[in-house]
Design an enzyme around this catalytic site. Sequence first.
Site, short mmCIF file in Angstrom:
data_model
loop_
_atom_site.label_atom_id
_atom_site.label_comp_id
_atom_site.label_asym_id
_atom_site.label_seq_id
_atom_site.Cartn_x
_atom_site.Cartn_y
_atom_site.Cartn_z
CE LYS A 98 -1.96 75.71 14.57
NZ LYS A 98 -0.84 74.77 14.33
CB SER A 99 -2.15 72.89 21.14
OG SER A 99 -1.13 73.67 20.58
NE ARG A 126 -1.11 68.18 22.79
CZ ARG A 126 -0.45 68.83 21.83
NH1 ARG A 126 -1.13 69.43 20.85
NH2 ARG A 126 0.87 68.90 21.85
N GLY A 178 2.99 70.26 11.17
CA GLY A 178 4.02 69.57 11.92
C GLY A 178 3.45 68.83 13.11
NE ARG A 205 7.27 72.57 10.15
CZ ARG A 205 5.97 72.77 10.32
NH1 ARG A 205 5.16 72.85 9.30
NH2 ARG A 205 5.49 72.88 11.54
CD GLN A 214 4.64 70.27 17.04
OE1 GLN A 214 5.51 69.76 16.34
NE2 GLN A 214 3.99 71.36 16.67
CG ASP A 262 3.18 78.63 18.16
OD1 ASP A 262 4.15 78.38 17.43
OD2 ASP A 262 2.40 77.75 18.58
NE ARG A 307 5.90 80.69 12.42
CZ ARG A 307 5.06 79.91 13.07
NH1 ARG A 307 5.25 79.69 14.37
NH2 ARG A 307 4.05 79.35 12.45
#
Length: 436
Positions: free
Chosen positions: A25-26, A30, A99, A128, A175, A323, A354
């Site tokens: 996902k990261s 990008r 986010g 957030r 991030q 994560d 979480r």
Amino acid sequence: MAIGSKQICGAVANLRGTIRVPGDKSISHRALLFGAIAEGNTEIEGLLPAEDPLSTANCLRAMGVEVSEISVGVNVVVKGVGLNGLQEPESILDCGNSGTTMRLMLGLIAGCHGRHFILDGDQSLRTRPMGRVAKPLGQMGAQISGRKQGNLAPLAIAGAALKGKILHTLVASAQVKSALLLAALTAEGPTTVIEPSLSRDHSERMLRAFGAQLVSNPLAPEVHLQPGHQLHGQRVVVPGDISSAAFWLVAGLLTPGTELILENVGLNPSRTGILTVLNAMGAAVECLDHRVVAGEPVGDLRVKTSPLKAFTIGGELIPTLIDEIPILAVAALAAEGTSVIKDAAELRVKETDRLAVMARQLRAMGAEIEETADGLVIPGSQKLRGAMLDSETDHRVAMSLAIAALNAEGPSQIARAEAAAVSYPSFWEHLAKIQA
């Protein structure tokens, strides 16, 4: 078995098979963002076709960037508009639940002089913290306003001429770092970002590949970017997401008689804290065919059922597995001894809190868990029972609870199970496949 937005999960005899987890996902975020501001086309193979990257793509389209259809098994083409080519959108940029989209978008558009933008998202995203990005961008000259002194969305951004700075971030966050590096690309003068500890380095690797002049030390939390260099479209191959693979690693370790192969998993050293911890726990996880693909280390992982020992984690290790902590909490319940997670207060400002949610939901299964200000204390060798559970709209919670239910006595019903689609649209399909 699915019932509406609920999912029924229960104990299984064993798990067998091969899984190719979705793209990271990261890296997917990008690749879209850097491709958008590059010159020429960027072709992305293996981009994650999940809700969060779709939010990023839709925001880029709203600013005049052509992004081809995103679907399973189809390469995505981004037609770059250059460093200063983003258009002022006609409406609000909707970041959904992402986010990453909102924080990186702040860096992307802060330097778009003379253009105005509004970023918003769903109810969860509006809670957030965005000040951790907005404040250092403000030191560069960005003009960002929003609720709670610019800390909460909706956020209004008046594009401004930025100046490079030496910036010290308050948290080790990829991030935050990535947003500042995006802003630095069009700033006047160099920018240095210094973190309290090293976070993921996907942005640094990819920016170099696109042509940015960037200097970093893989062992030190400091990055230096010199502006004035155009980015050029690239072919990007997105490896499998190790955060998604983590669910199958723990499932394989805990479920008797199991052997699973996880193909094409990204093994970037800034992301492999989960493997460090599992190795210390005595896990039978083996890396096969370690290789480098498009600048990112990749390998296949084989996992077999193993007895586990308790762990204690904190400090600089936390950013490398932030994560994966929800699924590590599930592993801790079966380990011998008491596991301790500390320095993980960052988990309280994710899609949900979480730490609180995992403690609450696992207690519903009969688990004994102590919640601390920045972590969890989890006694091991616990037996779980099936229960009525709730993802509380968090994708990583939904999948962690599913793995916990595989080794509980009696079935569990997980409400709002569709949350898994945020990062792993095929999760429930893959879970059914390896039980067959």
